[in-house]
Scaffold this motif. Structure first.
Motif, PDB file in Angstrom:
ATOM      1  N   HIS A 111       0.854  -1.182   0.000  1.00  0.00           N
ATOM      2  CA  HIS A 111       0.000   0.000   0.000  1.00  0.00           C
ATOM      3  C   HIS A 111       0.888   1.229   0.000  1.00  0.00           C
ATOM      4  CE1 HIS A 111       0.981  -0.353   4.265  1.00  0.00           C
ATOM      5  NE2 HIS A 111       0.452  -1.569   4.233  1.00  0.00           N
ATOM      6  N   THR A 112       0.283   2.405   0.132  1.00  0.00           N
ATOM      7  CA  THR A 112       1.055   3.649   0.032  1.00  0.00           C
ATOM      8  C   THR A 112       2.022   3.846   1.196  1.00  0.00           C
ATOM      9  OG1 THR A 112      -0.801   4.824   1.065  1.00  0.00           O
ATOM     10  CG2 THR A 112      -0.704   4.822  -1.339  1.00  0.00           C
ATOM     11  N   LYS A 113       1.863   3.072   2.269  1.00  0.00           N
ATOM     12  CA  LYS A 113       2.772   3.191   3.416  1.00  0.00           C
ATOM     13  C   LYS A 113       3.864   2.115   3.401  1.00  0.00           C
ATOM     14  CE  LYS A 113       0.451   6.509   5.607  1.00  0.00           C
ATOM     15  NZ  LYS A 113      -0.664   6.710   4.683  1.00  0.00           N
ATOM     16  N   THR A 114       3.885   1.272   2.388  1.00  0.00           N
ATOM     17  CA  THR A 114       4.896   0.218   2.311  1.00  0.00           C
ATOM     18  C   THR A 114       6.271   0.824   2.049  1.00  0.00           C
ATOM     19  OG1 THR A 114       3.301  -1.394   1.460  1.00  0.00           O
ATOM     20  CG2 THR A 114       5.628  -1.855   1.058  1.00  0.00           C
ATOM     21  N   PRO A 115       7.263   0.579   2.928  1.00  0.00           N
ATOM     22  CA  PRO A 115       8.609   1.092   2.668  1.00  0.00           C
ATOM     23  C   PRO A 115       9.274   0.307   1.543  1.00  0.00           C
ATOM     24  CG  PRO A 115       8.611  -0.255   4.639  1.00  0.00           C
ATOM     25  CD  PRO A 115       7.171  -0.148   4.204  1.00  0.00           C
ATOM     26  N   ASP A 116      10.007   0.993   0.682  1.00  0.00           N
ATOM     27  CA  ASP A 116      10.716   0.386  -0.443  1.00  0.00           C
ATOM     28  C   ASP A 116       9.771  -0.487  -1.266  1.00  0.00           C
ATOM     29  OD1 ASP A 116      12.624  -0.360  -2.236  1.00  0.00           O
ATOM     30  OD2 ASP A 116      14.019  -1.190  -0.765  1.00  0.00           O
ATOM     31  N   LEU A 117       8.792   0.169  -1.858  1.00  0.00           N
ATOM     32  CA  LEU A 117       7.779  -0.530  -2.654  1.00  0.00           C
ATOM     33  C   LEU A 117       8.415  -1.301  -3.806  1.00  0.00           C
ATOM     34  CD1 LEU A 117       4.781  -1.080  -3.180  1.00  0.00           C
ATOM     35  CD2 LEU A 117       4.678   1.078  -4.440  1.00  0.00           C
ATOM     36  N   ALA A 118       9.439  -0.741  -4.409  1.00  0.00           N
ATOM     37  CA  ALA A 118      10.098  -1.406  -5.535  1.00  0.00           C
ATOM     38  C   ALA A 118      10.680  -2.757  -5.128  1.00  0.00           C
ATOM     39  CB  ALA A 118      11.192  -0.513  -6.113  1.00  0.00           C
ATOM     40  N   ALA A 119      11.261  -2.819  -3.942  1.00  0.00           N
ATOM     41  CA  ALA A 119      11.838  -4.076  -3.461  1.00  0.00           C
ATOM     42  C   ALA A 119      10.761  -5.120  -3.210  1.00  0.00           C
ATOM     43  CB  ALA A 119      12.640  -3.827  -2.188  1.00  0.00           C
ATOM     44  N   ALA A 120       9.600  -4.670  -2.724  1.00  0.00           N
ATOM     45  CA  ALA A 120       8.496  -5.595  -2.470  1.00  0.00           C
ATOM     46  C   ALA A 120       7.928  -6.156  -3.770  1.00  0.00           C
ATOM     47  CB  ALA A 120       7.398  -4.889  -1.676  1.00  0.00           C
ATOM     48  N   LEU A 121       7.955  -5.361  -4.837  1.00  0.00           N
ATOM     49  CA  LEU A 121       7.373  -5.783  -6.111  1.00  0.00           C
ATOM     50  C   LEU A 121       8.333  -6.613  -6.963  1.00  0.00           C
ATOM     51  CD1 LEU A 121       5.553  -2.487  -7.219  1.00  0.00           C
ATOM     52  CD2 LEU A 121       4.644  -4.392  -5.881  1.00  0.00           C
ATOM     53  N   ALA A 122       9.603  -6.473  -6.723  1.00  0.00           N
ATOM     54  CA  ALA A 122      10.608  -7.093  -7.596  1.00  0.00           C
ATOM     55  C   ALA A 122      10.444  -8.608  -7.779  1.00  0.00           C
ATOM     56  CB  ALA A 122      12.004  -6.766  -7.083  1.00  0.00           C
TER      57      ALA A 122
END
Length: 292
Positions: free
Chosen positions: A198-209
């Protein structure tokens, strides 16, 4: 018209209209059979807003219902009449045996509580799939006994154009009631390993990779850009935003399309399919009501 996704600007385009057209053909046949057996499907739309866009959504449903041979009525409650008037209108429609589905057009006007209104909809007539009963059944893995929300179902249908979902890793970006909170368990029910962001997830790119599939419904234009994706991923954008008078999703289409394998456009992706699946849900509602 083909259901096959089309390539454009790099990524394969996942468009909803071709899929929706096939579903409408099946729906028309199902409606005809019901009418032959003495049941004319009827959808009641409740509008609690002065927003012209909301009235436009209701009008679009009316045009599609007419093409399918489905009855549709619109009940408009002026926001100034208050919550009680809205609740009473929903109660009356839910009690009417000739009404098979009730949908509350959102957003509501000032002073009206959507959560309170949705809670009054009978689960077997909840064609938007937003009551706690239907959401709970979906989360429990009992989708066959539920009416699943149309937008998450549309997201899944588009992703399936690329291939089977079982065994894939997916990220759901957004935790709203109408998309994210239902989409995550619906994917789990299809043997997908799910990460919720969500919008509060830190390092969104790392979570999506690590993910093969990315579903986005956070309500923030341009949230997903080139730095959030990698080649080979499938991205389904369920976001709806208006920026400088232009409708757009949560994904920066121009930046992401040259990188990923497939991407749904906004407009033209999830939206057309969602509108059709509402009427599929009406058929499910009738089946549930006949069973009971």
């Amino acid at each position: 018209m083909t259901d096959e996704p089309q390539r454009k600007d790099g990524a394969t385009e996942l468009r909803g209209s071709p899929v929706a057209a096939g579903i409408r053909t099946e729906l028309a046949a199902r409606v005809a059979r019901l009418v032959e057996n003495g049941t004319t499907p009827h959808l009641a739309v409740v509008v609690g807003s002065d927003d012209p866009a909301v009235a436009k959504y209701a009008g679009a449903k009316g045009r599609m219902a007419e093409k399918l041979g489905i009855g549709l009525s619109v009940t408009t409650i002026e926001p100034t009449r208050g919550q009680q008037a809205l609740n009473q209108a929903i109660d009356a429609l839910c009690a009417d045996r000739n009404v098979h589905g009730v949908i509350l057009e959102l957003p509501l006007g000032p002073g009206l509580d959507a959560e309170e209104a949705i809670a009054r909809i009978t689960p077997a007539k909840d064609v938007d799939g937003l009551t706690t009963t239907n959401l709970g059944l979906v989360a429990a893995g009992w989708e066959a006994n539920a009416i699943a929300p149309a937008t998450p179902a549309a997201c899944i249908r588009l992703a399936e154009l690329v291939g089977p979902l079982a065994g894939k890793r997916a990220a759901v970006v957004g935790r709203g009631r109408s998309v994210g909170r239902a989409l995550a368990p619906m994917l789990v029910n299809r043997d997908v390993t799910v990460t919720i962001c969500h919008t509060k997830t830190p390092d969104l790119a790392a979570a999506l990779a690590p993910c093969d599939l990315i579903f986005v419904a956070a309500g923030r234009a341009g949230l997903i850009g080139a730095n959030h994706v990698r080649p080979g991923q499938v991205v389904v954008d369920a976001g709806i935003n208006v920026v400088d008078g232009v409708l757009c999703g949560d994904v920066d289409h121009a930046a992401v399309s040259p990188i990923v394998a497939a991407l749904s456009p906004v407009p033209g992706g999830v939206g057309p399919l969602t509108s059709t699946l509402i009427f599929s849900n009406l058929m499910q509602a009738i089946a549930l009501q006949q069973q009971s």
